[in-house]
Design a protein around this motif. Structure first.
Motif, PDB file in Angstrom:
ATOM      1  N   GLN A   1       1.310  16.449 -15.336  1.00  0.00           N
ATOM      2  CA  GLN A   1       2.377  15.785 -14.605  1.00  0.00           C
ATOM      3  C   GLN A   1       2.685  14.459 -15.267  1.00  0.00           C
ATOM      4  O   GLN A   1       2.064  13.650 -15.346  1.00  0.00           O
ATOM      5  CB  GLN A   1       1.921  15.622 -13.205  1.00  0.00           C
ATOM      6  CG  GLN A   1       3.173  14.997 -12.258  1.00  0.00           C
ATOM      7  CD  GLN A   1       2.556  14.902 -10.953  1.00  0.00           C
ATOM      8  OE1 GLN A   1       1.499  15.002 -10.528  1.00  0.00           O
ATOM      9  NE2 GLN A   1       3.483  14.404 -10.103  1.00  0.00           N
ATOM     10  N   VAL A   2       3.891  14.405 -15.692  1.00  0.00           N
ATOM     11  CA  VAL A   2       4.460  13.022 -16.263  1.00  0.00           C
ATOM     12  C   VAL A   2       4.818  11.945 -15.172  1.00  0.00           C
ATOM     13  O   VAL A   2       5.476  12.343 -14.278  1.00  0.00           O
ATOM     14  CB  VAL A   2       5.819  13.442 -16.967  1.00  0.00           C
ATOM     15  CG1 VAL A   2       6.443  11.975 -17.421  1.00  0.00           C
ATOM     16  CG2 VAL A   2       5.608  14.369 -18.374  1.00  0.00           C
ATOM     17  N   GLN A   3       4.022  10.836 -15.502  1.00  0.00           N
ATOM     18  CA  GLN A   3       4.161   9.904 -14.332  1.00  0.00           C
ATOM     19  C   GLN A   3       4.197   8.440 -14.928  1.00  0.00           C
ATOM     20  O   GLN A   3       3.374   8.210 -15.776  1.00  0.00           O
ATOM     21  CB  GLN A   3       2.879  10.169 -13.288  1.00  0.00           C
ATOM     22  CG  GLN A   3       3.351   9.376 -12.149  1.00  0.00           C
ATOM     23  CD  GLN A   3       2.284   9.855 -11.038  1.00  0.00           C
ATOM     24  OE1 GLN A   3       1.236  10.290 -11.301  1.00  0.00           O
ATOM     25  NE2 GLN A   3       2.380   9.265  -9.748  1.00  0.00           N
ATOM     26  N   LEU A   4       5.018   7.717 -14.491  1.00  0.00           N
ATOM     27  CA  LEU A   4       4.793   6.018 -14.530  1.00  0.00           C
ATOM     28  C   LEU A   4       4.570   5.351 -13.375  1.00  0.00           C
ATOM     29  O   LEU A   4       4.961   5.645 -12.237  1.00  0.00           O
ATOM     30  CB  LEU A   4       6.231   5.589 -15.108  1.00  0.00           C
ATOM     31  CG  LEU A   4       6.431   6.131 -16.509  1.00  0.00           C
ATOM     32  CD1 LEU A   4       7.938   5.575 -16.803  1.00  0.00           C
ATOM     33  CD2 LEU A   4       5.417   5.422 -17.675  1.00  0.00           C
ATOM     34  N   VAL A   5       3.290   4.539 -13.311  1.00  0.00           N
ATOM     35  CA  VAL A   5       3.217   4.046 -12.155  1.00  0.00           C
ATOM     36  C   VAL A   5       3.088   2.427 -12.545  1.00  0.00           C
ATOM     37  O   VAL A   5       2.213   1.907 -13.266  1.00  0.00           O
ATOM     38  CB  VAL A   5       1.492   4.149 -11.806  1.00  0.00           C
ATOM     39  CG1 VAL A   5       1.240   3.633 -10.696  1.00  0.00           C
ATOM     40  CG2 VAL A   5       1.669   5.946 -11.544  1.00  0.00           C
ATOM     41  N   GLU A   6       3.928   1.575 -11.717  1.00  0.00           N
ATOM     42  CA  GLU A   6       3.955   0.130 -11.703  1.00  0.00           C
ATOM     43  C   GLU A   6       2.909  -0.449 -10.696  1.00  0.00           C
ATOM     44  O   GLU A   6       2.574   0.142  -9.713  1.00  0.00           O
ATOM     45  CB  GLU A   6       5.166  -0.263 -11.564  1.00  0.00           C
ATOM     46  CG  GLU A   6       6.382   0.074 -12.334  1.00  0.00           C
ATOM     47  CD  GLU A   6       7.156   1.292 -11.549  1.00  0.00           C
ATOM     48  OE1 GLU A   6       8.288   1.520 -11.848  1.00  0.00           O
ATOM     49  OE2 GLU A   6       6.421   2.049 -10.778  1.00  0.00           O
ATOM     50  N   SER A   7       2.293  -1.477 -11.007  1.00  0.00           N
ATOM     51  CA  SER A   7       1.423  -2.319 -10.118  1.00  0.00           C
ATOM     52  C   SER A   7       1.382  -3.931 -10.692  1.00  0.00           C
ATOM     53  O   SER A   7       2.266  -4.117 -11.433  1.00  0.00           O
ATOM     54  CB  SER A   7      -0.054  -1.775 -10.422  1.00  0.00           C
ATOM     55  OG  SER A   7      -0.459  -2.112 -11.638  1.00  0.00           O
ATOM     56  N   GLY A   8       0.931  -4.663  -9.768  1.00  0.00           N
ATOM     57  CA  GLY A   8       1.020  -6.129  -9.919  1.00  0.00           C
ATOM     58  C   GLY A   8       1.851  -6.808  -9.155  1.00  0.00           C
ATOM     59  O   GLY A   8       1.815  -8.012  -9.256  1.00  0.00           O
ATOM     60  N   GLY A   9       2.790  -6.184  -8.339  1.00  0.00           N
ATOM     61  CA  GLY A   9       3.930  -6.998  -7.630  1.00  0.00           C
ATOM     62  C   GLY A   9       3.183  -7.571  -6.787  1.00  0.00           C
ATOM     63  O   GLY A   9       1.962  -7.416  -6.151  1.00  0.00           O
ATOM     64  N   GLY A  10       3.803  -8.336  -5.826  1.00  0.00           N
ATOM     65  CA  GLY A  10       3.413  -9.119  -4.511  1.00  0.00           C
ATOM     66  C   GLY A  10       4.134 -10.429  -4.131  1.00  0.00           C
ATOM     67  O   GLY A  10       5.125 -10.495  -4.618  1.00  0.00           O
ATOM     68  N   LEU A  11       3.657 -10.968  -3.361  1.00  0.00           N
ATOM     69  CA  LEU A  11       4.291 -12.271  -3.024  1.00  0.00           C
ATOM     70  C   LEU A  11       3.708 -13.538  -3.590  1.00  0.00           C
ATOM     71  O   LEU A  11       2.644 -13.547  -3.746  1.00  0.00           O
ATOM     72  CB  LEU A  11       3.963 -12.668  -1.212  1.00  0.00           C
ATOM     73  CG  LEU A  11       4.398 -13.934  -0.949  1.00  0.00           C
ATOM     74  CD1 LEU A  11       6.048 -13.999  -0.899  1.00  0.00           C
ATOM     75  CD2 LEU A  11       3.746 -14.043   0.617  1.00  0.00           C
ATOM     76  N   VAL A  12       4.491 -14.295  -4.197  1.00  0.00           N
ATOM     77  CA  VAL A  12       4.176 -15.670  -5.036  1.00  0.00           C
ATOM     78  C   VAL A  12       5.043 -16.755  -4.664  1.00  0.00           C
ATOM     79  O   VAL A  12       6.128 -16.341  -4.188  1.00  0.00           O
ATOM     80  CB  VAL A  12       4.043 -15.149  -6.504  1.00  0.00           C
ATOM     81  CG1 VAL A  12       5.522 -14.752  -7.177  1.00  0.00           C
ATOM     82  CG2 VAL A  12       3.337 -16.418  -7.350  1.00  0.00           C
ATOM     83  N   GLN A  13       4.497 -17.777  -4.655  1.00  0.00           N
ATOM     84  CA  GLN A  13       5.359 -19.162  -4.569  1.00  0.00           C
ATOM     85  C   GLN A  13       6.347 -19.453  -5.647  1.00  0.00           C
ATOM     86  O   GLN A  13       5.876 -18.957  -6.863  1.00  0.00           O
ATOM     87  CB  GLN A  13       4.629 -20.281  -4.065  1.00  0.00           C
ATOM     88  CG  GLN A  13       3.770 -20.260  -2.819  1.00  0.00           C
ATOM     89  CD  GLN A  13       2.980 -21.351  -2.530  1.00  0.00           C
ATOM     90  OE1 GLN A  13       3.048 -22.472  -3.374  1.00  0.00           O
ATOM     91  NE2 GLN A  13       2.641 -21.453  -1.200  1.00  0.00           N
ATOM     92  N   PRO A  14       7.219 -20.005  -5.629  1.00  0.00           N
ATOM     93  CA  PRO A  14       7.991 -20.421  -6.582  1.00  0.00           C
ATOM     94  C   PRO A  14       7.223 -21.331  -7.740  1.00  0.00           C
ATOM     95  O   PRO A  14       6.382 -22.218  -7.132  1.00  0.00           O
ATOM     96  CB  PRO A  14       9.276 -21.325  -5.951  1.00  0.00           C
ATOM     97  CG  PRO A  14       9.429 -20.765  -4.782  1.00  0.00           C
ATOM     98  CD  PRO A  14       7.929 -20.421  -4.255  1.00  0.00           C
ATOM     99  N   GLY A  15       7.598 -20.993  -9.138  1.00  0.00           N
ATOM    100  CA  GLY A  15       6.529 -21.556  -9.876  1.00  0.00           C
ATOM    101  C   GLY A  15       5.358 -20.893 -10.240  1.00  0.00           C
ATOM    102  O   GLY A  15       4.755 -21.263 -11.447  1.00  0.00           O
ATOM    103  N   GLY A  16       5.293 -19.788  -9.704  1.00  0.00           N
ATOM    104  CA  GLY A  16       4.127 -18.814  -9.871  1.00  0.00           C
ATOM    105  C   GLY A  16       3.992 -17.987 -10.737  1.00  0.00           C
ATOM    106  O   GLY A  16       5.072 -17.828 -11.345  1.00  0.00           O
ATOM    107  N   SER A  17       2.957 -17.251 -10.978  1.00  0.00           N
ATOM    108  CA  SER A  17       2.951 -15.889 -12.095  1.00  0.00           C
ATOM    109  C   SER A  17       2.370 -14.608 -11.441  1.00  0.00           C
ATOM    110  O   SER A  17       1.850 -14.758 -10.592  1.00  0.00           O
ATOM    111  CB  SER A  17       2.110 -16.623 -13.199  1.00  0.00           C
ATOM    112  OG  SER A  17       2.651 -17.779 -13.857  1.00  0.00           O
TER     113      SER A  17
END
Length: 128
Positions: A1-17
């Motif tokens: 099954q062909v799949q792309l999975v994103e991860s790493g998102g979230g809530l961050v303060q301005p200026g963050g990474s």
């Protein structure tokens, strides 16, 4: 099954990474250019950055130049988007997508219509 999975998102303060990852399964990213796109509520989808299958060509939308860096690790079948100095206007759902090209190609497109496979998206929220 062909799949792309994103991860790493979230809530961050301005200026963050944050570092987003796009992991592929069911196919090899060696033959694909990869793009990152984002869509904020009430706005059209926007191309953020893209990288060729060779890794030798990259593209960035003007609003993220100098802050975001796209990279790929073909051995891990994964593409990354390092996002620094984040701003509230970067808030959106971020999607990765794969565009079939060829091995070691420097071709890269920012046109979402050229992309064959899409992930489900990961939310990035920049807020204090």
């Amino acid at each position: 099954q062909v799949q792309l999975v994103e991860s790493g998102g979230g809530l961050v303060q301005p200026g963050g990474s944050l570092r987003l990852s796009c992991a592929a399964s069911g196919f090899s990213l060696d033959y694909y250019a990869i793009g990152w796109f984002r869509q904020a509520p009430g706005k059209e989808r926007e191309g953020v950055s893209s990288i060729s299958s060779s890794g030798g060509s990259t593209r960035y939308v003007d609003s993220v130049k100098g802050r975001f860096t796209i990279s790929r690790d073909n051995a891990k079948n994964t593409v990354y988007l390092q996002m620094n100095s984040l701003k509230p206007e970067d808030t959106a759902v971020y999607y990765c997508a794969a565009d079939a090209t060829s091995l070691y190609s420097d071709y890269v497109s920012t046109n979402p219509g050229f992309y064959d496979y899409w992930g489900q998206g990961t939310q990035v929220t920049v807020s204090s």
